[in-house]
Design an enzyme around this catalytic site. Sequence first.
Site, PDB file in Angstrom:
ATOM      1  N   LYS A 171       0.829  -1.213   0.000  1.00  0.00           N
ATOM      2  CA  LYS A 171       0.000   0.000   0.000  1.00  0.00           C
ATOM      3  C   LYS A 171       0.868   1.271   0.000  1.00  0.00           C
ATOM      4  O   LYS A 171       0.583   2.242  -0.714  1.00  0.00           O
ATOM      5  CB  LYS A 171      -0.926  -0.029   1.222  1.00  0.00           C
ATOM      6  CG  LYS A 171      -1.731   1.231   1.452  1.00  0.00           C
ATOM      7  CD  LYS A 171      -2.740   1.501   0.366  1.00  0.00           C
ATOM      8  CE  LYS A 171      -3.515   2.783   0.653  1.00  0.00           C
ATOM      9  NZ  LYS A 171      -4.313   3.197  -0.501  1.00  0.00           N
ATOM     10  N   LYS A 239      -0.078  11.406   5.949  1.00  0.00           N
ATOM     11  CA  LYS A 239       0.223  10.251   6.818  1.00  0.00           C
ATOM     12  C   LYS A 239       0.840   9.115   6.002  1.00  0.00           C
ATOM     13  O   LYS A 239       1.857   8.532   6.373  1.00  0.00           O
ATOM     14  CB  LYS A 239      -1.057   9.779   7.501  1.00  0.00           C
ATOM     15  CG  LYS A 239      -0.921   8.530   8.330  1.00  0.00           C
ATOM     16  CD  LYS A 239      -1.689   7.288   7.911  1.00  0.00           C
ATOM     17  CE  LYS A 239      -3.022   7.398   7.310  1.00  0.00           C
ATOM     18  NZ  LYS A 239      -3.784   6.178   7.151  1.00  0.00           N
TER      19      LYS A 239
HETATM   20  P1  NAD Z   1     -12.631   9.158   7.234  1.00  0.00           P
HETATM   21  O1  NAD Z   1     -12.098  10.141   8.194  1.00  0.00           O
HETATM   22  O2  NAD Z   1     -13.586   9.595   6.175  1.00  0.00           O
HETATM   23  O3  NAD Z   1     -13.335   7.946   8.024  1.00  0.00           O
HETATM   24  C1  NAD Z   1     -12.843   7.430   9.232  1.00  0.00           C
HETATM   25  C2  NAD Z   1     -14.019   7.184  10.154  1.00  0.00           C
HETATM   26  O4  NAD Z   1     -13.525   6.627  11.379  1.00  0.00           O
HETATM   27  C3  NAD Z   1     -14.783   8.470  10.538  1.00  0.00           C
HETATM   28  O5  NAD Z   1     -16.158   8.320  10.224  1.00  0.00           O
HETATM   29  C4  NAD Z   1     -14.544   8.622  12.043  1.00  0.00           C
HETATM   30  O6  NAD Z   1     -15.646   9.157  12.718  1.00  0.00           O
HETATM   31  C5  NAD Z   1     -14.291   7.178  12.438  1.00  0.00           C
HETATM   32  N1  NAD Z   1     -13.531   7.038  13.681  1.00  0.00           N
HETATM   33  C6  NAD Z   1     -12.375   7.661  14.025  1.00  0.00           C
HETATM   34  N2  NAD Z   1     -11.970   7.239  15.245  1.00  0.00           N
HETATM   35  C7  NAD Z   1     -12.878   6.311  15.656  1.00  0.00           C
HETATM   36  C8  NAD Z   1     -13.019   5.520  16.824  1.00  0.00           C
HETATM   37  N3  NAD Z   1     -12.135   5.588  17.817  1.00  0.00           N
HETATM   38  N4  NAD Z   1     -14.084   4.696  16.910  1.00  0.00           N
HETATM   39  C9  NAD Z   1     -14.985   4.619  15.902  1.00  0.00           C
HETATM   40  N5  NAD Z   1     -14.915   5.363  14.773  1.00  0.00           N
HETATM   41  C10 NAD Z   1     -13.871   6.183  14.658  1.00  0.00           C
HETATM   42  O7  NAD Z   1     -11.324   8.457   6.570  1.00  0.00           O
HETATM   43  P2  NAD Z   1     -11.294   7.610   5.223  1.00  0.00           P
HETATM   44  O8  NAD Z   1     -10.949   8.489   4.084  1.00  0.00           O
HETATM   45  O9  NAD Z   1     -12.495   6.736   5.173  1.00  0.00           O
HETATM   46  O10 NAD Z   1      -9.990   6.724   5.504  1.00  0.00           O
HETATM   47  C11 NAD Z   1     -10.019   5.590   6.327  1.00  0.00           C
HETATM   48  C12 NAD Z   1      -8.721   4.803   6.106  1.00  0.00           C
HETATM   49  O11 NAD Z   1      -8.656   4.374   4.735  1.00  0.00           O
HETATM   50  C13 NAD Z   1      -7.459   5.634   6.360  1.00  0.00           C
HETATM   51  O12 NAD Z   1      -6.493   4.809   6.970  1.00  0.00           O
HETATM   52  C14 NAD Z   1      -7.023   6.060   4.965  1.00  0.00           C
HETATM   53  O13 NAD Z   1      -5.631   6.328   4.894  1.00  0.00           O
HETATM   54  C15 NAD Z   1      -7.435   4.846   4.150  1.00  0.00           C
HETATM   55  N6  NAD Z   1      -7.712   5.107   2.727  1.00  0.00           N
HETATM   56  C16 NAD Z   1      -8.458   6.186   2.341  1.00  0.00           C
HETATM   57  C17 NAD Z   1      -8.726   6.379   0.983  1.00  0.00           C
HETATM   58  C18 NAD Z   1      -9.573   7.533   0.495  1.00  0.00           C
HETATM   59  O14 NAD Z   1      -9.610   7.768  -0.729  1.00  0.00           O
HETATM   60  N7  NAD Z   1     -10.272   8.267   1.361  1.00  0.00           N
HETATM   61  C19 NAD Z   1      -8.256   5.467   0.043  1.00  0.00           C
HETATM   62  C20 NAD Z   1      -7.527   4.363   0.469  1.00  0.00           C
HETATM   63  C21 NAD Z   1      -7.262   4.200   1.815  1.00  0.00           C
END
Ligand code: NAD
Length: 294
Positions: A171, A239
């Site tokens: 990744k 990050k």
């Molecule tokens: P996001 O911030 O949209 O979603 C994360 C969710 O986790 C939020 O709804 C938040 O409220 C929740 N959360 C945080 N702490 C929490 C806790 N202690 N208990 C319960 N819920 C909690 O982030 P995202 O864009 O969905 O990314 C999530 C992961 O996927 C990250 O690690 C990111 O690097 C990875 N990622 C994101 C993308 C993208 O395009 N957005 C693509 C690939 C990978």
Amino acid sequence: MKVGFIGVGNMGGPMCRNIIRNTNHQVAVFDLNPDALATCTALGAAAGASTAAVAAASDVVFTSLPMPKHVEEVALGAEGIAANARPGMVYIDLSTNSAAIARRVQAGMAAKGIAMLEAPVSGGVPRATDGTIVIMVGGDAAVFEAQLPLLKSFSKEVIHVGEVGMGSVAKLCNNMLAFCNIAAASEALLLGAAAGIDVHKLYDVICNASGNSDAFRGLGPKAFSRDFKPGFALDLAHKDLRLALEMADEVGMPGMIAPQVMTLMRTARAHGMGGDDSSSLLRVYEQALGRAVR
Ligand code: NAD
């Protein structure tokens, strides 16, 4: 089977909703954000009261959380998954993390008799939504085979890449390349604009020519519509690149291009763009040059 899903934001939300739509499993969700939770309960998922409650009631628990500290807290904290799940449960982390943290979480899970797969994903919100997201899985081969049908319920491409840690390696290499591509795509669009070409025509050309990339295709519409609300927040991209550069240091791999892209990211965050989409790297060029892609 009972499936738990913790963290149903931009990425976890659509992946969880595809599990709800495409399987007959009972799904329970938990998220700190009630609006995110509602997007899954509206499709029939149960709202869990807490991480602990979801973990205690599930056969498999997914997480999709922003930062490594969130994953460690939710996985290994006192109110977390390892402390509350029953032995024999399987934990699958879809977040982007470092190999070292993934291995640390795996060890904490193993101490409680819980198997773990690290399963970071690539393809962004559109492909999480249409079920074509790519999943790169690190973990025991037998655990992987057992969970493959569930993973395939929300992904077109599931690739087992080795033991826990190798999913993160795959990744971080991918994302380092993708961010370098966003920076290069920004330079190409700005160069064309400065040289006087209609940037829409330039976009059409490059989308069909050798300079094309996912990053370039994604950047054009953002630049033209000036819509930089996050699909993939710059803070999360920062990050990922930070973790990739740490990995490069650990293995003695000098980067040439990625460290410069890190400087761009730091500049963007210093200008308050951390919560905006990662394509905002373009706006750093635009501000520096006093010229916008139009
Ligand atoms: P996001 O911030 O949209 O979603 C994360 C969710 O986790 C939020 O709804 C938040 O409220 C929740 N959360 C945080 N702490 C929490 C806790 N202690 N208990 C319960 N819920 C909690 O982030 P995202 O864009 O969905 O990314 C999530 C992961 O996927 C990250 O690690 C990111 O690097 C990875 N990622 C994101 C993308 C993208 O395009 N957005 C693509 C690939 C990978």
